[in-house]
Design a protein around this motif. Structure first.
Motif, short mmCIF file in Angstrom:
data_model
loop_
_atom_site.label_atom_id
_atom_site.label_comp_id
_atom_site.label_asym_id
_atom_site.label_seq_id
_atom_site.Cartn_x
_atom_site.Cartn_y
_atom_site.Cartn_z
N UNK A 2 -61.29 85.16 -23.23
CA UNK A 2 -60.57 84.38 -24.44
C UNK A 2 -60.62 83.25 -25.45
N UNK A 3 -59.57 82.60 -23.98
CA UNK A 3 -59.28 81.07 -24.68
C UNK A 3 -60.42 79.96 -23.65
N UNK A 4 -61.51 80.16 -23.47
CA UNK A 4 -63.29 79.88 -22.83
C UNK A 4 -63.38 79.02 -24.46
N UNK A 5 -63.53 77.82 -24.31
CA UNK A 5 -64.49 77.39 -25.07
C UNK A 5 -65.70 77.28 -25.51
N UNK A 6 -66.48 78.41 -24.45
CA UNK A 6 -67.77 78.46 -24.42
C UNK A 6 -68.25 80.35 -24.96
N UNK A 7 -67.14 81.05 -24.11
CA UNK A 7 -67.94 82.43 -24.36
C UNK A 7 -66.30 82.72 -25.25
N UNK A 8 -64.66 81.48 -25.73
CA UNK A 8 -64.07 82.48 -26.39
C UNK A 8 -64.38 82.89 -27.19
N UNK A 9 -65.11 82.54 -28.46
CA UNK A 9 -65.88 82.66 -29.75
C UNK A 9 -67.07 83.76 -29.90
N UNK A 11 -66.40 86.32 -27.91
CA UNK A 11 -64.97 87.31 -27.83
C UNK A 11 -64.52 87.62 -29.06
N UNK A 12 -64.56 86.45 -29.35
CA UNK A 12 -63.06 86.20 -31.36
C UNK A 12 -64.28 87.21 -32.04
N UNK A 13 -65.53 86.85 -32.43
CA UNK A 13 -66.27 88.05 -33.00
C UNK A 13 -66.64 89.08 -33.29
N UNK A 14 -66.18 89.09 -31.91
CA UNK A 14 -67.13 90.93 -30.89
C UNK A 14 -65.52 91.89 -31.74
N UNK A 15 -63.80 91.17 -30.93
CA UNK A 15 -63.51 91.89 -30.87
C UNK A 15 -61.89 91.45 -31.90
N UNK A 16 -61.32 92.22 -32.45
CA UNK A 16 -60.62 91.84 -33.20
C UNK A 16 -58.87 92.05 -31.86
N UNK A 17 -57.96 90.44 -32.46
CA UNK A 17 -56.96 91.19 -31.33
C UNK A 17 -56.38 92.17 -31.37
N UNK A 18 -55.89 92.92 -32.32
CA UNK A 18 -55.52 94.48 -32.13
C UNK A 18 -56.76 95.35 -31.27
N UNK A 19 -57.46 95.18 -31.18
CA UNK A 19 -58.22 95.91 -30.50
C UNK A 19 -58.58 95.65 -28.82
N UNK A 20 -57.91 94.50 -28.47
CA UNK A 20 -57.93 93.90 -26.97
C UNK A 20 -57.20 94.87 -25.79
#
Length: 115
Positions: A2-9, A11-20
C-alpha cells in the motif's frame, strides 16, 4: 504494498481503507487454495485484475519483488522460494492474459521483436 510509490496508488484506487480486512481475507483464501488446495477461494483473479484497468506489466514486476521480499522475511528459505516460484507463474499467467496481443505478438510497451 500500500505504501509503495508504484503499486500503492493502484491498490488505493481499487480498495478503500475500510475494505482492506475483507481484501486480505480474500488474499488469504486465494493462497490457501493455491498452496493447500483448500478450495476456500471461489473468485476470478483474472477478471478482478482485468476490471481494474490501468495495470501495466511493471506493476506485476514490482508486486512480485515485494512479494518475494515478504516471503523471504516470513518463511524458511525453501518455503519462500516455493512461494516466489508459484507467485511468478501466477503473475506471468495474469500478465499474458492482460497484455499479450496475438495480432502483434507483443505485450504493450515491449517494443519490436528482435531479429
Amino acid at each position: 504494498m500500500r505504501s509503495d510509490p508504484l503499486i500503492g496508488p493502484v491498490f488505493a484506487a481499487a480498495i478503500a481503507d475500510a475494505d482492506w480486512p475483507r481484501h486480505m481475507a480474500t488474499v488469504e483464501a486465494f493462497w490457501s487454495s493455491v498452496l493447500f488446495k483448500t478450495g476456500r477461494y471461489k473468485g476470478n483473479p483474472f477478471g478482478r485484475h482485468q476490471a481494474l484497468g490501468g495495470l501495466r506489466p511493471e506493476h506485476f514486476a514490482r508486486w512480485l519483488d515485494l512479494f518475494g521480499q515478504t516471503a523471504a522475511a516470513h518463511f524458511a528459505p525453501d518455503d519462500a522460494a516455493a512461494l516466489q516460484e508459484r507467485a511468478g507463474r501466477i503473475g506471468a499467467s495474469l500478465k499474458s492474459g492482460l497484455f499479450f496481443r496475438p495480432e502483434t505478438g507483443l505485450a504493450p510497451g515491449s517494443g519490436p521483436p528482435a531479429g
